[in-house]
Design an enzyme around this catalytic site. Structure first.
Site, PDB file in Angstrom:
ATOM      1  N   HIS A 152       0.828  -1.219   0.000  1.00 22.52           N
ATOM      2  CA  HIS A 152       0.000   0.000   0.000  1.00 22.52           C
ATOM      3  C   HIS A 152       0.859   1.264   0.000  1.00 22.52           C
ATOM      4  O   HIS A 152       0.491   2.274   0.597  1.00 22.52           O
ATOM      5  CB  HIS A 152      -0.953   0.031   1.203  1.00 22.52           C
ATOM      6  CG  HIS A 152      -1.928  -1.095   1.237  1.00 22.52           C
ATOM      7  ND1 HIS A 152      -3.201  -1.003   0.718  1.00 22.52           N
ATOM      8  CD2 HIS A 152      -1.832  -2.358   1.721  1.00 22.52           C
ATOM      9  CE1 HIS A 152      -3.838  -2.152   0.886  1.00 22.52           C
ATOM     10  NE2 HIS A 152      -3.027  -2.996   1.490  1.00 22.52           N
ATOM     11  N   ASN A 177     -10.244  -2.926   2.577  1.00 24.62           N
ATOM     12  CA  ASN A 177      -9.952  -2.911   1.141  1.00 24.62           C
ATOM     13  C   ASN A 177     -11.237  -2.672   0.355  1.00 24.62           C
ATOM     14  O   ASN A 177     -12.322  -2.655   0.929  1.00 24.62           O
ATOM     15  CB  ASN A 177      -9.359  -4.264   0.712  1.00 24.62           C
ATOM     16  CG  ASN A 177      -7.888  -4.404   1.098  1.00 24.62           C
ATOM     17  OD1 ASN A 177      -7.220  -3.429   1.419  1.00 24.62           O
ATOM     18  ND2 ASN A 177      -7.399  -5.622   1.058  1.00 24.62           N
TER      19      ASN A 177
HETATM   20 FE1  HDE Z   1      -2.312  -4.808   5.555  1.00 24.08          FE
HETATM   21  N1  HDE Z   1      -0.500  -3.987   5.980  1.00 24.08           N
HETATM   22  N2  HDE Z   1      -1.618  -6.612   6.161  1.00 24.08           N
HETATM   23  N3  HDE Z   1      -4.056  -5.721   5.019  1.00 24.08           N
HETATM   24  N4  HDE Z   1      -3.010  -3.076   4.920  1.00 24.08           N
HETATM   25  C1  HDE Z   1      -0.188  -2.697   5.820  1.00 24.08           C
HETATM   26  O1  HDE Z   1       0.917  -1.410   7.412  1.00 24.08           O
HETATM   27  C2  HDE Z   1      -0.459  -6.823   6.815  1.00 24.08           C
HETATM   28  C3  HDE Z   1      -4.400  -7.013   5.236  1.00 24.08           C
HETATM   29  C4  HDE Z   1      -4.271  -2.794   4.488  1.00 24.08           C
HETATM   30  O2  HDE Z   1      -3.244   3.446   3.959  1.00 24.08           O
HETATM   31  C5  HDE Z   1       1.147  -2.351   6.406  1.00 24.08           C
HETATM   32  O3  HDE Z   1       1.060   0.823   7.720  1.00 24.08           O
HETATM   33  C6  HDE Z   1      -0.349  -8.198   7.230  1.00 24.08           C
HETATM   34  C7  HDE Z   1      -5.805  -7.216   5.062  1.00 24.08           C
HETATM   35  C8  HDE Z   1      -4.375  -1.414   4.118  1.00 24.08           C
HETATM   36  O4  HDE Z   1      -1.637   3.320   5.452  1.00 24.08           O
HETATM   37  C9  HDE Z   1       1.638  -3.688   6.987  1.00 24.08           C
HETATM   38  C10 HDE Z   1      -1.494  -8.804   6.791  1.00 24.08           C
HETATM   39  C11 HDE Z   1      -6.304  -5.979   4.731  1.00 24.08           C
HETATM   40  C12 HDE Z   1      -3.123  -0.876   4.353  1.00 24.08           C
HETATM   41  C13 HDE Z   1       0.492  -4.596   6.661  1.00 24.08           C
HETATM   42  C14 HDE Z   1      -2.282  -7.804   6.128  1.00 24.08           C
HETATM   43  C15 HDE Z   1      -5.205  -5.063   4.702  1.00 24.08           C
HETATM   44  C16 HDE Z   1      -2.296  -1.934   4.869  1.00 24.08           C
HETATM   45  C17 HDE Z   1       2.107  -1.675   5.494  1.00 24.08           C
HETATM   46  C18 HDE Z   1      -1.888 -10.261   6.944  1.00 24.08           C
HETATM   47  C19 HDE Z   1      -7.744  -5.597   4.403  1.00 24.08           C
HETATM   48  C20 HDE Z   1      -2.677   0.543   4.075  1.00 24.08           C
HETATM   49  C21 HDE Z   1       2.138  -0.232   5.937  1.00 24.08           C
HETATM   50  C22 HDE Z   1      -1.924 -10.690   8.314  1.00 24.08           C
HETATM   51  C23 HDE Z   1      -8.677  -5.871   5.510  1.00 24.08           C
HETATM   52  C24 HDE Z   1      -3.026   1.457   5.198  1.00 24.08           C
HETATM   53  C25 HDE Z   1       1.335  -0.181   7.100  1.00 24.08           C
HETATM   54  C26 HDE Z   1      -2.610   2.856   4.837  1.00 24.08           C
HETATM   55  C27 HDE Z   1      -0.965  -1.764   5.253  1.00 24.08           C
HETATM   56  C28 HDE Z   1       0.502  -5.869   7.044  1.00 24.08           C
HETATM   57  C29 HDE Z   1      -3.509  -8.099   5.525  1.00 24.08           C
HETATM   58  C30 HDE Z   1      -5.386  -3.691   4.360  1.00 24.08           C
HETATM   59  C31 HDE Z   1       2.972  -4.192   6.473  1.00 24.08           C
HETATM   60  C32 HDE Z   1       0.811  -8.827   7.961  1.00 24.08           C
HETATM   61  C33 HDE Z   1      -6.581  -8.521   5.243  1.00 24.08           C
HETATM   62  C34 HDE Z   1      -5.611  -0.701   3.557  1.00 24.08           C
HETATM   63  O5  HDE Z   1       1.810  -3.617   8.378  1.00 24.08           O
END
Ligand code: HDE
Length: 712
Positions: free
Chosen positions: A77, A150
């Site tokens: 993202h 999402n």
């Molecule tokens: Fe994320 N995800 N994600 N994700 N995600 C990040 O956090 C992660 C997941 C989502 O505009 C990171 O600040 C793991 C699902 C959005 O700043 C990080 C897993 C969903 C955004 C991270 C998931 C998301 C992130 C990278 C599996 C939808 C952007 C930067 C366990 C429900 C937020 C940050 C923004 C961002 C990890 C799965 C949505 C790396 C480990 C499911 C919208 O921490």
């Protein structure tokens, strides 16, 4: 009954952030120590042509700060855009939740939303085929609540443990760092074809949802099943939905590819411009509620984030409305530094054991530490809660507060026992008491092993044109893969979703679907597990169709913020254009004058009008509809410039509304459209009605077969 707050509150923000805002107008330039600067153009030298002196503290401060301007981009993202806004509750739900934000209709809760793509780097184009992030920070009176979702209601994987594998497979291949912001490569399909739990989210990515027309025309989903907790401590399962007032609309893949070249900031610009023009995007917040007793009544597991609850089974109840009404003042300070954490929660909302959500609760804090470099990231203005923060956490990089007092521990008597704890009735957060009696295992529930039913349901629920787009997307993506065995495996799994779909894709690839592939498919379980037991079975048919999954059933009533290219040249018929322009703009559409040159263009009444873009600097794909102005002289000029015909042909190819007034029709008659006029390609002769209605339809998909014949 809803609880009403005693005072009308305008939670955050402008005022709070003002403390940190810097207005430069009328002020002298200073160093970071407040020293007035006399020269910022020349370094200190030993003579006019001499070496620079170590003494030059002005040069050192300026360059050092510059050298450290960037922070690590988000691992996923990275590419995104944000906006401020406000959430208002319309229908209180005290029977489900005690959260203030879900009970108090008097409140206006400030929010900050960040939309994003997932795979590309910070500078990647907006129209990549990808999932879009839809993360919302609610600055509530009980603390900050982040709903980090999402634009698709399910995720690729079931267990946080697989996230690094998923992301490594879709990111550019590590040896050559190719391709950027694209899933169409071998490593991704190698992973997907071996990890069948991904197939549901994957087919959504093959659909039009992955190439939205605008961030403002996307749904949002919290994805995981959460809990709502009421004041009797009863729990209900809940899924959160954002529904855009403008409906859910997408571009075609051909447009997406061209938009990325013509304007890589298309979505970012669109969001900014709409808010700047006062056309504020609005979403309804909806909930699907499942009582605890019904937890096991579905054919899928509510804790499995690769499954959605069809709205036909559990309707979405609308409870509030979010309006984005203010652009950030500074991209870095706000959009880049905003830190979302699924663990930011308030009383009345709680987590479930969804193993993906559980992993996220760890990951986001960890990632903010490396991105923002300090555990004090909550003190950055955009991340500050509107409630005051009192605890015994101290010091650390970039501590912005000056904590008073002699101690920082609990319990204490020296500080009068403060900061003190709050009982549940006083708003202290307590976790839902869930009974647990289980063996510690590293494994996965068998109830998660249905991998085909929901992708099949999704595909069945689409309209014909959406199905065709899905088939083209699979064909494009797999066509970009080099490894035959990867493509074969994909064809085999697609066939398990839908045999006709797999046949079409196989034909497009010039391949046949293998009779069998070397099993196991599902390597998502441990080496010691009973592999056969965990193979996904055939798709179940618990619902024939879920029509709400199709964009054909979205809203088609508004033309607000639609971009209309008015093709003009000197001598255009002003009266006719004015009539159409006024009618469309009255409904919020934006009509742009596209002329052979920049500057101004003269109408048939010899008046000069500002040109929005010279035709050589813009493209048909950046507009929702085309209007060809009348006026013999103007039309003759346009006929002599082939770009005008390209504009019209491309709009036709992308099934958009096209209208001509007066002599403008003779220009249309020199294009492919001449012999293919339809309900959305009209000669309007001064009447805006048919044109308006065609624009509101977004696209005339009936045209799609003949549109494919438009010459490139
Ligand atoms: Fe994320 N995800 N994600 N994700 N995600 C990040 O956090 C992660 C997941 C989502 O505009 C990171 O600040 C793991 C699902 C959005 O700043 C990080 C897993 C969903 C955004 C991270 C998931 C998301 C992130 C990278 C599996 C939808 C952007 C930067 C366990 C429900 C937020 C940050 C923004 C961002 C990890 C799965 C949505 C790396 C480990 C499911 C919208 O921490």
């Amino acid at each position: 009954m809803a609880k009403k707050s005693s005072k009308k509150t305008d939670s955050k923000k402008i005022e709070d952030l003002d403390v940190n805002r810097v207005d430069y107008e009328g002020n002298p330039m200073t160093t970071n120590q407040g020293l007035k600067v006399n020269d910022t153009n020349n370094s200190l030298k030993s003579g006019e042509r001499g070496a620079t002196l170590l003494e030059d503290f002005l040069l050192r401060e300026k360059i050092t700060h510059f050298d450290h301007e960037r922070i690590p981009e988000r691992i996923v993202h990275a590419r995104g855009s944000g906006a401020h806004g406000v959430f208002k509750l319309t229908n209180p739900i005290p029977e489900y939740s005690k959260a203030g934000i879900f009970n108090d209709t008097e409140r206006s809760t400030s929010v900050f939303v960040r939309f994003s793509t997932v795979a590309g780097s910070k500078g990647s184009p907006d129209l990549a085929r990808d999932v879009r992030g839809f993360a919302t920070k609610f600055y509530t009176e009980e603390g900050t609540w982040d709903l980090v979702g999402n634009n698709m209601p399910i995720f690729f994987i079931q267990d946080a443990m697989k996230f690094p594998d998923l992301i490594h497979s879709v990111k550019p291949e590590p040896n050559k760092e190719i391709p950027q912001a694209a899933s169409a490569h071998d490593t991704f399909y190698d992973f997907v074809s071996h990890t069948t739990e991904t197939l549901h989210n994957h087919i959504w990515v093959m659909s039009d949802r992955a190439i939205p027309r605008s961030y403002r025309m996307m749904e949002g989903f919290g994805i995981h099943t959460f809990r709502l907790i009421n004041d009797k401590n009863e729990s209900h399962f809940v899924k959160f939905h954002w529904k855009p007032k403008l409906g859910v609309h997408s571009v075609t893949w051909d447009e997406a590819v061209k938009i990325n070249g013509a304007d890589a900031d298309f979505h970012r610009r669109d969001l900014w411009d709409a808010i700047d023009a006062g056309e504020y995007p609005v979403w309804e917040l909806g909930i699907q509620v499942v009582p605890e007793k019904d937890e096991h009544k579905f054919d899928f597991d509510l804790l499995d984030p690769t499954k959605l609850i069809p709205e036909e089974m559990v309707p979405v109840q609308v409870i509030g409305e979010m309006t984005l009404n203010r652009n950030p003042d500074n991209f870095f300070a706000e959009t880049e530094q905003v830190a979302f954490l699924p663990g930011h929660i308030v009383p009345g909302i709680d987590f479930t054991n969804d193993p993906l959500l559980q992993g996220r609760l760890f990951s986001y804090r960890d990632t903010q530490l490396s991105r923002l470099g300090t555990p004090n990231f909550h003190q950055i203005p955009i991340n500050k809660p509107v409630t005051k923060v009192y605890n015994n956490e101290r010091d650390g990089h970039m501590q912005m507060d000056i904590p008073k007092g002699r101690g920082a521990y609990f319990p204490n008597s020296l500080m009068g026992g403060c900061p003190h704890l709050s009982k549940m009735a006083e708003g202290g957060f307590t976790h839902h008491e869930e009974r647990i009696d289980a063996k510690k295992i590293r494994g996965r529930s068998e109830s998660f092993s249905d991998h085909f039913s929901q992708p099949a349901l999704f595909y069945r629920s689409l309209s014909d044109w959406e199905k065709e787009h899905v088939a083209s997307a699979y064909s494009f993506e797999l066509g970009k893969c080099n490894q035959a065995h990867v493509k074969e495996r994909m064809l085999w799994v697609i066939q398990k979703i839908n045999a006709d779909l797999a046949k079409t894709v196989a034909n497009n690839l010039g391949m046949s679907i293998p009779k069998q592939i070397d099993q196991p498919i599902n390597q998502a379980i441990g080496a010691d597990a009973d592999v056969a037991k965990h193979q996904p079975g055939d798709a179940k048919n618990y619902l024939d169709k879920a029509p709400m999954l199709s964009q054909a059933n979205t809203k088609f009533d508004s033309i607000a913020t639609r971009q209309i290219a008015a093709l003009v040249a000197d001598g255009f018929d002003m009266a006719a254009l004015k009539k159409i322009k006024t009618a469309l703009e009255d409904e919020g559409a934006m009509v742009k004058l596209i002329a052979p040159h920049g500057g101004t263009v003269k109408c048939d009444q010899d008046k000069a009008h500002d040109v929005d873009a010279a035709i050589s600097t813009t493209e048909s794909v950046l507009f929702d509809a085309i209007y060809v102005a009348g006026g013999d002289k103007a039309v003759d000029t346009m006929k002599a410039n082939s770009k005008y015909k390209k504009f019209i042909n491309e709009a036709f190819k992308h099934c958009k509304a096209i209208a001509a007034d007066g002599a403008g029709e003779t220009l249309i008659d020199q294009t492919f459209v001449a012999d293919h006029k339809d309900d959305a390609a009209v000669f309007i002769n001064g009447s805006a009605k048919d044109f308006r209605d065609a624009i509101a339809q977004h696209r005339n998909w009936e045209r799609r077969k003949v549109a494919m014949e438009v010459p490139a």
